[in-house]
Design an enzyme around this catalytic site. Structure first.
Site, mmCIF file in Angstrom:
data_model
loop_
_atom_site.group_PDB
_atom_site.id
_atom_site.type_symbol
_atom_site.label_atom_id
_atom_site.label_comp_id
_atom_site.label_asym_id
_atom_site.label_seq_id
_atom_site.Cartn_x
_atom_site.Cartn_y
_atom_site.Cartn_z
ATOM 1 N N ARG A 403 24.865 -4.858 42.993
ATOM 2 C CA ARG A 403 25.939 -5.164 42.283
ATOM 3 C C ARG A 403 27.119 -4.374 42.225
ATOM 4 N NH1 ARG A 403 23.576 -8.968 38.484
ATOM 5 N NH2 ARG A 403 21.310 -8.393 38.032
ATOM 6 N N HIS A 463 16.515 -4.205 46.185
ATOM 7 C CA HIS A 463 16.977 -3.416 45.028
ATOM 8 C C HIS A 463 17.391 -2.098 45.336
ATOM 9 C CE1 HIS A 463 16.489 -2.081 40.800
ATOM 10 N NE2 HIS A 463 17.444 -3.094 40.626
ATOM 11 N N TYR A 496 26.545 3.239 32.092
ATOM 12 C CA TYR A 496 25.026 3.799 32.284
ATOM 13 C C TYR A 496 24.687 4.965 32.633
ATOM 14 C CZ TYR A 496 25.040 -1.477 33.071
ATOM 15 O OH TYR A 496 25.119 -2.756 32.853
ATOM 16 N N ARG A 592 13.022 2.829 28.073
ATOM 17 C CA ARG A 592 14.044 2.265 27.687
ATOM 18 C C ARG A 592 13.731 0.944 27.058
ATOM 19 N NH1 ARG A 592 18.322 0.301 30.984
ATOM 20 N NH2 ARG A 592 17.327 -1.971 30.730
ATOM 21 N N HIS A 620 19.649 4.048 32.120
ATOM 22 C CA HIS A 620 19.313 3.565 33.484
ATOM 23 C C HIS A 620 18.635 4.599 34.482
ATOM 24 C CE1 HIS A 620 20.454 0.909 36.914
ATOM 25 N NE2 HIS A 620 19.990 -0.234 36.059
#
Length: 736
Positions: A403, A463, A496, A592, A620
């Site tokens: 992203r 990822h 984050y 989290r 994160h």
């Protein structure tokens, strides 16, 4: 069919729910979806916090609404993929599909009811004292009303399109997450008692998504926000000339966005086309939820439930605003958004990076650098790419992108590097959920500029977060690398918490080169020295290290495990943590969001504690710590303890090896375990209890979202986890 539950229906549902919770309590695992709802409750706590200003509280209320949208789009959508096609699924809680859905919807209904209560009773009354209001048309004076009507006639009215549904018109395709008016009409002179239903017609008016949710009226002493739907409701009669309007009701639907791709290994074009097709399919996916204002037409609602194959508990009635994500407009208007704390380098090792280094390559040669965002600026990562794009000695750049920001300096640097003749390889994961269209667009732009673009790996989602720069330095070619837990996105790096490692370590950079060859080519290296990768061996490697801690505990040696992750769901790993707990290993988990492990259960997980940090920044960071008999092994990376991370993704964890950077990672864990402002403790039943207020306990406030901006070198180097003296003291029950 009456959409309101009868007393008998309520009793039957309560009986099902009570029986379901009996099953849930006996399970050794927590439901992923019920755990997810608990996370959104912790986010909602931030909106409840009276210590926050009203705009921060509205921000967190908007985040809960956005989270719930994704929950119904993906998680409930996935559940319907089983229900609709008759596939069997047993949840971690022990429940089958239909009982689980009833339990899940009951929990969600309670959550939504609380969000609405919070808005009406706690937040709305605070608006006026903060200089703004959400108003109705009756709050406008004559001049303001004239301006509103002019806005409707000039701008809104030409955009509206009523779509009728009757025996001659098919049911229209309504957009998900869009405000829609359902209008029941009847032509004048046709209505009789005998033909009332036959003569009725439903039409739908979608409010255009490119209209701002609120019409803003500014007075000298206040700003007023008028919901756009109230303007349309007032003037909707103009769309139905010479027609009797029986009822007008606002609603919003959510559609299933959980889909699988049919990937073609032999054709890149087919793959991209399949992605584009699935994006379109998502817009027309099965309806998973209806949000509806009260007082709607029962007849219309029955038609909608029948059409979309929904039940009564899939309707979420509202007596206030529908879609709290609208509050972002209020927060952003007139710069009401709370200021982010100015970023500055805080970790002592980064002193050389407090100013823009003239040469990032020379800085990195001095030793590994662990960046901890947002407390450390993301600028060094951007500088590495931007200087690499310009540096005539740089031969090649390799990067994985998942992203990126809308106006990405990362993408611009890669484009510039290609224009300057560098070999640029980009593994661009176009399957990143909800970012597919932007990623396809950016990937094509990079490809046209001369970058070598790989659109992900068939059957797997890439990822992992890796960047490598290859530089010719005369007598040798040197590799500079960055590995991260977070995306290459300069916007989210401010919001984050993440870690990133800048390194020139030859062992690690050699591993990275091998890994790039695996994910872009057809290489299968025998082993990595400082990387753990998925889907190849990540679960196996973590399990082996957990088992090693258990063996140490059984042998009477010091042991301990601490993970800081976003989600914990993989049952195989959970079972190994249970076994380690039973062997006497002290296990501290900082999770989290989703946690399917059940802590503190007698005979199962008595040595396991779970805490969750929810506050100003989205946690994160992923760090994995193993005591290893006093010689800790510490890993960072982009992977959570999830089935998808281990089996369906290309992932990596990197060893944080150097003494100083390892100590920094330990310090991050240490302070996360000390936080007493943002922390929650998970109970055996899956619920979370917020840490007691420091003032109530007489303790000093320890808020990591502020403390990490103030850290000093001494605190970093003194941080320890699972000190041998502490464990001996616990075992003997005496002071050492």
């Amino acid at each position: 069919m009456n959409t309101k539950q009868t007393p008998d229906e309520k009793r039957r549902l309560e009986k099902v729910i009570n029986k379901s919770y009996d099953v849930i309590e006996k399970s050794d695992y927590i439901s992923r979806d019920l755990s997810w709802l608990k996370f959104d409750e912790r986010v909602l706590d931030q909106a409840r916090d009276v210590r926050r200003n009203i705009f921060d509280r509205l921000k967190f209320l908007a985040i809960t609404a956005s989270n719930l949208d994704e929950f119904f789009t993906i998680r409930v959508g996935s559940l319907y993929n089983y229900i609709d096609y008759g596939k069997e699924r047993t949840d971690y809680s022990g429940l089958r599909e239909l009982p689980f859905k009833k339990t899940l919807m009951a929990a969600t209904q309670s959550f939504v009811t609380e969000t609405q209560r919070l808005y009406k009773e706690d937040l709305f009354p605070e608006f006026l004292g903060n200089g703004f209001r959400v108003i109705g048309l009756n709050d406008l004076n004559h001049e303001e009303m004239e301006q509103v009507l002019d806005y409707f006639n000039r701008t809104i009215y030409p955009m509206l399109t009523p779509m009728v549904f009757d025996h001659t018109h098919t049911f229209p395709s309504l957009l998900g997450k869009t405000l829609i008016f359902g209008v029941v009409t009847k032509s004048e002179g046709e209505r009789t008692e005998s033909n009332i239903n036959e003569s009725r017609k439903i039409s739908f008016v979608q409010i255009p998504q490119n209209l701002k949710r609120f019409y803003v009226v500014e007075r000298e002493d206040e700003i007023m926000f008028l919901p756009i739907e109230e303007i349309i409701r007032h003037e909707i009669w103009k769309l139905y000339k010479n027609v009797e309007i029986e009822s007008v009701a606002l609603f919003r639907i959510t559609r299933n966005g959980d889909f699988d791709l049919v990937e073609h290994e032999d054709s890149e074009t087919d793959f991209i086309d399949e992605i584009k097709k699935k994006i379109k399919d998502r817009r027309l996916g099965r309806v998973t939820r209806i949000e509806m204002e009260g007082g709607c037409s029962e007849w219309m609602l029955q038609m909608m439930l029948k059409r979309w194959k929904l039940e009564k508990n899939d309707i979420f009635f509202s007596d206030t605003l529908i879609d709290f994500t609208a509050f972002w407009q209020i927060i952003k208007h007139a710069e009401l958004k709370s200021k982010q704390v100015a970023q500055r380098a805080s970790v002592p090792a980064l002193g050389q990076l407090t100013q823009k280094p003239e040469n990032i390559f020379e800085t990195m040669k001095q030793g590994d650098i662990l960046l901890h965002h947002p407390y450390n600026n993301f600028e060094p990562v951007l500088q590495l790419l931007e200087q690499a794009a310009e540096d005539p000695q740089v031969l090649a750049i390799k990067i994985t992108l998942y992203r990126i920001s809308k106006h990405s300096r990362i993408a611009e640097a890669l484009l510039h590097a290609a224009e300057n003749g560098k070999h640029v390889s980009v593994l661009f994961e176009v399957k990143a959920r909800f970012d597919e269209e932007n990623n396809i667009r950016e990937a094509l732009r990079l490809q046209k500029a001369g970058c070598f673009v790989i659109y992900g790996i068939p059957g797997l989602k890439t990822h992992t977060k890796l960047l490598q720069v290859i530089r010719n330095e005369g007598d040798m070619v040197k590799s500079y690398a960055h590995l991260s837990s977070g995306n290459y996105n300069e916007d989210t790096a401010k919001l984050y918490t993440d870690i990133g490692l800048l390194t020139t370590d030859e062992v690690l950079t050699r591993d990275i080169s091998e890994f790039f060859n695996v994910i872009t080519g057809h290489s299968q290296p025998h082993s990595y020295q400082r990387l753990i990768t998925a889907p190849r061996d990540m679960r196996k490697s973590l399990v082996k290290m957990i088992q090693h801690e258990a063996d140490n505990a059984r042998a009477g040696l010091p042991s301990g495990i601490c993970f800081k992750i976003n989600s914990l769901q993989d049952k195989i790993t959970i079972d190994e943590l249970y076994k380690a707990s039973q062997a006497g290993v002290k296990i501290q988990l900082i999770v989290r969001g989703i946690c399917c492990l059940r802590p503190q259960r007698k005979g199962l997980s008595e040595n396991i504690t779970v805490r969750s940090i929810v506050g100003d920044f989205l946690e994160h960071t992923r760090i994995y710590y193993f005591h290893n008999n006093g010689e800790p092994k510490v890993y960072g990376g982009s992977a959570d303890v999830m089935v998808r991370s281990f089996d369906r993704r290309i992932e990596s964890l990197f060893e944080i090896y150097g003494t100083q950077v390892k100590q920094q990672a330990i310090h991050i864990l240490d302070w996360n375990l000390k936080d007493n402002v943002n922390a929650y403790t998970m109970q055996e039943d899956g619920s979370f209890i917020q840490c007691a207020s420091p003032t109530e306990c007489g303790d000093e406030t320890f808020n990591i979202h502020k403390k990490f901006f103030e850290v000093n070198a001494t605190e970093v180097m003194e941080a320890r986890l699972f000190q041998e003296e502490e464990m001996i003291e616990e075992a003997l029950g005496t002071e050492v």
